[in-house]
Scaffold this motif. Structure first.
Motif, PDB file in Angstrom:
ATOM      1  N   GLY A 135       0.812  -1.209   0.000  1.00  0.00           N
ATOM      2  CA  GLY A 135       0.000   0.000   0.000  1.00  0.00           C
ATOM      3  C   GLY A 135       0.844   1.255   0.000  1.00  0.00           C
ATOM      4  O   GLY A 135       0.558   2.218  -0.729  1.00  0.00           O
ATOM      5  N   HIS A 136       1.910   1.258   0.789  1.00  0.00           N
ATOM      6  CA  HIS A 136       2.783   2.431   0.827  1.00  0.00           C
ATOM      7  C   HIS A 136       3.471   2.648  -0.521  1.00  0.00           C
ATOM      8  O   HIS A 136       3.636   3.787  -0.972  1.00  0.00           O
ATOM      9  CB  HIS A 136       3.818   2.269   1.937  1.00  0.00           C
ATOM     10  CG  HIS A 136       3.231   2.307   3.314  1.00  0.00           C
ATOM     11  ND1 HIS A 136       2.516   3.386   3.804  1.00  0.00           N
ATOM     12  CD2 HIS A 136       3.227   1.387   4.314  1.00  0.00           C
ATOM     13  CE1 HIS A 136       2.112   3.137   5.043  1.00  0.00           C
ATOM     14  NE2 HIS A 136       2.534   1.930   5.367  1.00  0.00           N
ATOM     15  N   VAL A 137       3.881   1.556  -1.168  1.00  0.00           N
ATOM     16  CA  VAL A 137       4.495   1.680  -2.488  1.00  0.00           C
ATOM     17  C   VAL A 137       3.509   2.272  -3.478  1.00  0.00           C
ATOM     18  O   VAL A 137       3.837   3.180  -4.253  1.00  0.00           O
ATOM     19  CB  VAL A 137       5.000   0.307  -2.977  1.00  0.00           C
ATOM     20  CG1 VAL A 137       5.354   0.356  -4.460  1.00  0.00           C
ATOM     21  CG2 VAL A 137       6.208  -0.139  -2.167  1.00  0.00           C
ATOM     22  N   LEU A 138       2.278   1.782  -3.477  1.00  0.00           N
ATOM     23  CA  LEU A 138       1.278   2.251  -4.431  1.00  0.00           C
ATOM     24  C   LEU A 138       0.863   3.690  -4.169  1.00  0.00           C
ATOM     25  O   LEU A 138       0.351   4.368  -5.075  1.00  0.00           O
ATOM     26  CB  LEU A 138       0.054   1.331  -4.396  1.00  0.00           C
ATOM     27  CG  LEU A 138       0.313  -0.096  -4.885  1.00  0.00           C
ATOM     28  CD1 LEU A 138      -0.923  -0.972  -4.673  1.00  0.00           C
ATOM     29  CD2 LEU A 138       0.713  -0.108  -6.353  1.00  0.00           C
ATOM     30  N   ARG A 139       1.075   4.162  -2.959  1.00  0.00           N
ATOM     31  CA  ARG A 139       0.798   5.566  -2.643  1.00  0.00           C
ATOM     32  C   ARG A 139       2.015   6.446  -2.890  1.00  0.00           C
ATOM     33  O   ARG A 139       1.989   7.652  -2.647  1.00  0.00           O
ATOM     34  CB  ARG A 139       0.366   5.699  -1.181  1.00  0.00           C
ATOM     35  CG  ARG A 139      -0.970   5.035  -0.885  1.00  0.00           C
ATOM     36  CD  ARG A 139      -1.299   5.072   0.586  1.00  0.00           C
ATOM     37  NE  ARG A 139      -1.590   6.415   1.054  1.00  0.00           N
ATOM     38  CZ  ARG A 139      -1.869   6.719   2.322  1.00  0.00           C
ATOM     39  NH1 ARG A 139      -1.886   5.758   3.241  1.00  0.00           N
ATOM     40  NH2 ARG A 139      -2.139   7.954   2.666  1.00  0.00           N
ATOM     41  N   GLU A 172       4.972   6.195  -1.364  1.00  0.00           N
ATOM     42  CA  GLU A 172       5.671   6.477  -0.102  1.00  0.00           C
ATOM     43  C   GLU A 172       6.807   5.477   0.112  1.00  0.00           C
ATOM     44  O   GLU A 172       6.695   4.317  -0.266  1.00  0.00           O
ATOM     45  CB  GLU A 172       4.700   6.349   1.079  1.00  0.00           C
ATOM     46  CG  GLU A 172       3.474   7.219   0.948  1.00  0.00           C
ATOM     47  CD  GLU A 172       2.402   6.829   1.940  1.00  0.00           C
ATOM     48  OE1 GLU A 172       1.514   7.657   2.166  1.00  0.00           O
ATOM     49  OE2 GLU A 172       2.444   5.724   2.480  1.00  0.00           O
ATOM     50  N   GLY A 173       7.867   5.940   0.728  1.00  0.00           N
ATOM     51  CA  GLY A 173       8.906   5.023   1.187  1.00  0.00           C
ATOM     52  C   GLY A 173      10.008   4.715   0.205  1.00  0.00           C
ATOM     53  O   GLY A 173      10.867   3.880   0.481  1.00  0.00           O
ATOM     54  N   GLY A 174      10.024   5.343  -0.974  1.00  0.00           N
ATOM     55  CA  GLY A 174      11.120   5.126  -1.903  1.00  0.00           C
ATOM     56  C   GLY A 174      11.041   3.794  -2.622  1.00  0.00           C
ATOM     57  O   GLY A 174       9.971   3.292  -2.942  1.00  0.00           O
ATOM     58  N   THR A 199       7.228  -3.336   6.260  1.00  0.00           N
ATOM     59  CA  THR A 199       6.282  -3.096   7.356  1.00  0.00           C
ATOM     60  C   THR A 199       6.205  -4.339   8.225  1.00  0.00           C
ATOM     61  O   THR A 199       6.190  -5.466   7.726  1.00  0.00           O
ATOM     62  CB  THR A 199       4.873  -2.751   6.831  1.00  0.00           C
ATOM     63  OG1 THR A 199       4.407  -3.784   5.955  1.00  0.00           O
ATOM     64  CG2 THR A 199       4.880  -1.426   6.092  1.00  0.00           C
ATOM     65  N   LEU A 200       6.156  -4.120   9.535  1.00  0.00           N
ATOM     66  CA  LEU A 200       6.086  -5.207  10.507  1.00  0.00           C
ATOM     67  C   LEU A 200       4.824  -5.032  11.345  1.00  0.00           C
ATOM     68  O   LEU A 200       4.699  -4.052  12.080  1.00  0.00           O
ATOM     69  CB  LEU A 200       7.326  -5.213  11.405  1.00  0.00           C
ATOM     70  CG  LEU A 200       8.682  -5.342  10.702  1.00  0.00           C
ATOM     71  CD1 LEU A 200       9.820  -5.163  11.703  1.00  0.00           C
ATOM     72  CD2 LEU A 200       8.789  -6.688  10.001  1.00  0.00           C
ATOM     73  N   GLY A 201       3.884  -5.941  11.201  1.00  0.00           N
ATOM     74  CA  GLY A 201       2.682  -5.907  12.012  1.00  0.00           C
ATOM     75  C   GLY A 201       1.782  -4.724  11.769  1.00  0.00           C
ATOM     76  O   GLY A 201       0.991  -4.364  12.639  1.00  0.00           O
ATOM     77  N   GLU A 202       1.838  -4.114  10.604  1.00  0.00           N
ATOM     78  CA  GLU A 202       1.053  -2.901  10.360  1.00  0.00           C
ATOM     79  C   GLU A 202      -0.405  -3.223  10.014  1.00  0.00           C
ATOM     80  O   GLU A 202      -1.323  -2.641  10.583  1.00  0.00           O
ATOM     81  CB  GLU A 202       1.687  -2.078   9.240  1.00  0.00           C
ATOM     82  CG  GLU A 202       1.069  -0.706   9.070  1.00  0.00           C
ATOM     83  CD  GLU A 202       1.820   0.141   8.074  1.00  0.00           C
ATOM     84  OE1 GLU A 202       2.647   0.968   8.500  1.00  0.00           O
ATOM     85  OE2 GLU A 202       1.582  -0.040   6.861  1.00  0.00           O
ATOM     86  N   ARG A 203      -0.626  -4.128   9.063  1.00  0.00           N
ATOM     87  CA  ARG A 203      -1.996  -4.521   8.721  1.00  0.00           C
ATOM     88  C   ARG A 203      -2.530  -5.554   9.695  1.00  0.00           C
ATOM     89  O   ARG A 203      -3.705  -5.546  10.049  1.00  0.00           O
ATOM     90  CB  ARG A 203      -2.048  -5.069   7.288  1.00  0.00           C
ATOM     91  CG  ARG A 203      -3.436  -5.531   6.854  1.00  0.00           C
ATOM     92  CD  ARG A 203      -3.486  -5.898   5.387  1.00  0.00           C
ATOM     93  NE  ARG A 203      -2.670  -7.050   5.055  1.00  0.00           N
ATOM     94  CZ  ARG A 203      -3.098  -8.318   5.179  1.00  0.00           C
ATOM     95  NH1 ARG A 203      -4.310  -8.574   5.640  1.00  0.00           N
ATOM     96  NH2 ARG A 203      -2.316  -9.316   4.838  1.00  0.00           N
ATOM     97  N   ALA A 244       4.100  -9.495   8.256  1.00  0.00           N
ATOM     98  CA  ALA A 244       5.080  -8.501   7.814  1.00  0.00           C
ATOM     99  C   ALA A 244       5.229  -8.613   6.306  1.00  0.00           C
ATOM    100  O   ALA A 244       4.844  -9.623   5.698  1.00  0.00           O
ATOM    101  CB  ALA A 244       6.422  -8.734   8.497  1.00  0.00           C
ATOM    102  N   ALA A 245       5.782  -7.564   5.687  1.00  0.00           N
ATOM    103  CA  ALA A 245       5.907  -7.572   4.227  1.00  0.00           C
ATOM    104  C   ALA A 245       7.053  -6.684   3.771  1.00  0.00           C
ATOM    105  O   ALA A 245       7.460  -5.745   4.463  1.00  0.00           O
ATOM    106  CB  ALA A 245       4.596  -7.123   3.571  1.00  0.00           C
ATOM    107  N   ILE A 246       7.559  -7.021   2.605  1.00  0.00           N
ATOM    108  CA  ILE A 246       8.586  -6.242   1.917  1.00  0.00           C
ATOM    109  C   ILE A 246       8.047  -5.961   0.518  1.00  0.00           C
ATOM    110  O   ILE A 246       7.570  -6.875  -0.157  1.00  0.00           O
ATOM    111  CB  ILE A 246       9.904  -7.029   1.791  1.00  0.00           C
ATOM    112  CG1 ILE A 246      10.385  -7.520   3.156  1.00  0.00           C
ATOM    113  CG2 ILE A 246      10.983  -6.189   1.111  1.00  0.00           C
ATOM    114  CD1 ILE A 246      11.446  -8.609   3.074  1.00  0.00           C
ATOM    115  N   ALA A 247       8.110  -4.711   0.059  1.00  0.00           N
ATOM    116  CA  ALA A 247       7.551  -4.375  -1.253  1.00  0.00           C
ATOM    117  C   ALA A 247       8.443  -3.373  -1.981  1.00  0.00           C
ATOM    118  O   ALA A 247       9.119  -2.541  -1.359  1.00  0.00           O
ATOM    119  CB  ALA A 247       6.141  -3.810  -1.113  1.00  0.00           C
ATOM    120  N   ALA A 248       8.432  -3.472  -3.307  1.00  0.00           N
ATOM    121  CA  ALA A 248       9.178  -2.548  -4.160  1.00  0.00           C
ATOM    122  C   ALA A 248       8.322  -2.189  -5.364  1.00  0.00           C
ATOM    123  O   ALA A 248       7.512  -3.007  -5.827  1.00  0.00           O
ATOM    124  CB  ALA A 248      10.496  -3.178  -4.615  1.00  0.00           C
TER     125      ALA A 248
END
Length: 224
Positions: free
Chosen positions: A149-153, A155-157, A162-166, A171-175
């Motif tokens: 979600g942060h990538v699609l918005r 955000e975050g480069g 994210t750890l325990g956010e949703r 946890a997840a790693i995204a690019a």
């Protein structure tokens, strides 16, 4: 013998006008205002709003947030994939990358696209761990929580963790994956338990794998 009927010389005016709205968008544009759509299509704003209401209901157009700005919606992506068939760019390039990531890491690999104020899991390869984040392609998740979600918005480069956010246990790693002109096509993601991905040392090679796969996928899809 059946004879294929000839197409009528004239179509349906409302359909033609609706298609002209979709055709007004150009690659790399984040969105268009009502005034700009009116200028490009030659349609009155009142006519545009009526047609666009139908396109929004069909998810062919979306209007994120409260701003009067529209962009092309996820329904067009799904139609494009069906039209492209198995050899289309996303179908050709994304699934092998997801399988390779899942095989290499043991974690679940996904490809998300933005769907209005949510994110849509378009393609998915389950990991081999018994305890894992399980969901089906077509699942919609919050856009404001989770690495994808942060990538699609935007955000975050180039890499988001994210750890325990949703979910406190996940946890997840995204690019980001980009296409021609640097346009954001989606988010390539590895997801697993917060226990496994919470260890920075164990997570480091997973981060490197996601970043490298996203770069290669972007190149394959014309993103440079």
């Amino acid at each position: 013998m059946a004879v294929k009927p000839e197409a009528p010389a004239e179509g349906v005016g409302a359909v033609d006008r609706a298609l002209s709205i979709l055709a007004a968008f150009r690659p790399g544009e984040a969105g268009l205002t009502l005034a700009e759509l009116s200028r490009r299509t030659g349609l009155y704003k009142s006519t545009l709003l009526r047609l666009m209401a139908s396109l929004e209901r069909a998810r062919m157009l979306v209007r994120p947030g409260e701003a009067a700005v529209w962009r092309l919606g996820p329904a067009l992506v799904r139609l494009g994939l069906m039209a492209e068939g198995a050899e289309g760019p996303l179908r050709a390039f994304v699934p092998p990358v997801l399988r390779a990531l899942a095989d290499r890491t043991g974690e679940s690999a996904s490809f998300y696209i933005r769907d209005g104020e949510a994110r849509l899991c378009l393609l998915r390869e389950e990991g081999r761990h018994l305890v894992r984040d399980q969901l089906l392609p077509g699942t919609r998740l919050p856009l404001d929580r989770g690495a994808a979600g942060h990538v699609l918005r935007g955000e975050g480069g180039e890499l988001v963790v994210t750890l325990g956010e949703r979910d406190p246990e996940l946890a997840a790693i995204a690019a980001p994956v980009r296409g021609p002109g640097g346009r954001l096509l989606g988010a390539l993601t590895l997801s697993g338990t917060a226990t496994r991905l919470g260890d920075a040392a164990l997570r480091a090679p997973l981060e490197a794998a996601v970043a490298a796969a996203a770069r290669r996928l972007s190149q394959d899809l014309g993103g440079g």
